[in-house]
Design a protein around this motif. Sequence first.
Motif, short mmCIF file in Angstrom:
data_model
loop_
_atom_site.label_atom_id
_atom_site.label_comp_id
_atom_site.label_asym_id
_atom_site.label_seq_id
_atom_site.Cartn_x
_atom_site.Cartn_y
_atom_site.Cartn_z
N GLN A 195 0.83 -1.20 0.00
CA GLN A 195 0.00 0.00 0.00
C GLN A 195 0.87 1.25 0.00
OE1 GLN A 195 -3.00 0.08 3.05
NE2 GLN A 195 -3.74 2.12 2.48
N GLN A 197 3.93 1.32 -1.12
CA GLN A 197 4.59 1.36 -2.43
C GLN A 197 3.67 1.97 -3.48
OE1 GLN A 197 5.31 -2.14 -4.98
NE2 GLN A 197 7.50 -1.81 -4.56
N GLN A 198 2.39 1.62 -3.44
CA GLN A 198 1.42 2.22 -4.35
C GLN A 198 1.34 3.72 -4.12
OE1 GLN A 198 -2.47 0.43 -4.25
NE2 GLN A 198 -3.43 2.10 -5.39
N GLN A 199 1.42 4.14 -2.87
CA GLN A 199 1.39 5.55 -2.53
C GLN A 199 2.60 6.28 -3.14
OE1 GLN A 199 1.46 6.11 1.71
NE2 GLN A 199 1.05 8.33 1.61
N ALA A 217 -3.42 1.53 -10.35
CA ALA A 217 -2.09 1.41 -9.73
C ALA A 217 -1.13 0.64 -10.62
CB ALA A 217 -2.22 0.72 -8.37
N ALA A 221 2.29 2.09 -12.26
CA ALA A 221 3.57 1.44 -12.00
C ALA A 221 4.29 1.11 -13.30
CB ALA A 221 3.37 0.18 -11.17
N PHE A 310 2.36 -5.17 -8.88
CA PHE A 310 1.41 -4.33 -9.60
C PHE A 310 1.43 -4.55 -11.11
CE2 PHE A 310 2.38 -1.98 -5.72
CZ PHE A 310 1.11 -1.70 -5.24
#
Length: 488
Positions: A195, A197-199, A217, A221, A310
């Motif tokens: 989460q 990392q997605q941010q 996402a 990425a 991702f």
Amino acid sequence: MKLSEVTLSHHYADLGDAFGRQIAPTPFAHPHLIDINPVVIQLLGINSAEASNPDWAKLGCGAKLFNGSRPFAMKYTGHQFGVYNPDLGDGRALLLGEIEKAGRRWELHLKGAGQTPYSRFGDGRAVLRSTIREYLAGEALNGLGIRSTRALSIVGSDEPVTREHIERGAMLIRVAESHVRFGHFEYLFYTKQLQAQQQLIGDICRRFLPGTHGLSAGEQAEAMLRFTTQRSAELVAGWQAEGFAHGVLNTDNMSIIGDTFDYGPYAFLDDYDPTFICNHSDHTGRYAFEQQPGVVLWNLNALAHALSGFVSVEALRDCLEQFQPQVSHAYAERMRAKLGLAVEEEGDQALCAELLQLLQQSQADYARFFRALAHYRGERPAQALRECIATAQQDALEHWLEHYDRRLAREHSDFRARNRTMLATNPKYILRNYLAQKVIEAAEGGDYQPLRTLRQLLQTPFDEHPQHETWACAPPESGKRIPLSCSS
């Protein structure tokens, strides 16, 4: 903007505790300003008159903070010499905050600011020697049109710091649009913080890929990886064309936006040697000059793996397959410019390869040969070029010049136009290690003028500067292959 009006924001630190820790710097007791970079002052939107402000000595060592500053140590990991190290992070540097100027955000990073939670067994300090080398390197690469972090200031002290021997501590304020490394994504991947990392992916996309707004996402990425791959390809092509060896291309030293990042035992080539290793700790030659494109691709593979939560394997593979063609294209463009070729021909790669083989066999000075070539107009003997080439290789030089002459004739090359282009492409002044050492020794003795002179020359490396001819000289034999360690 006056120095007193500078107020920092904190977009990165505001991402949350997953990304690091807020911590105060450990300032020097008796700091003194060594140099302030007027070009970077202007870049940040600070009035040039503020270069003489006495507050720089305190601001440059953390004894005084910019308005709004909340120093933050960034957490990341990475592969060092191919081995994953989970214990990395800002062990001697703090993100002070960000300045917004003309729609761009510049991060200020204080290096040498003392221990952080990620210092491991280090003292958190930097020394004058390594600080000067990084300060000059950013200007050298930027002056050559190669993306790089830069530095705003150097502050010195009388604080003793132990490296190979006792040296004096110094600090540098590094400036970059982003300090996010490949290792940031590796850390969040290997600690299963997807989460977060997605941010971080979303933050990079908002800043540098605005066209990805509204994408999923996974799509963001993938777009970020394609962006980083392209930027990294252009970066390493620039290094190879200009003869720059980074020396320690670990994934934690790779910028997500494709800047040259974290200078350590770097070197510009003197004699052309593709096997050149500038880091005396690199016993296997992993980071030798000719290995850099392959190592950057290896690092991109590590980044791609860190994004596999991702992005599909097929999409990751497709991104990475673009790297080699991108490097080849960017390198060919730079080398055609160095050779003064206005249009592309099929045989250009062979012409360039033949020249590089000649330079290697002759142990010719890379930068001086290309600068001399800018003045070549078909004369025989080509005395300036012959002086760059060993006696045993003179016939090979003549053979190459015949090929070069025919190539120029096919595009009806005009000497005056070619001369202007090549002089604006092939630098007269480069950051040779013997020059850096000369500046360091002067600074250690309290004389900072050589540092300022070299900084100015590296910012305009293509200009003649006839009053500074000695700074363009080839090194003596004793000035070649100066041993450099990671503490450099």
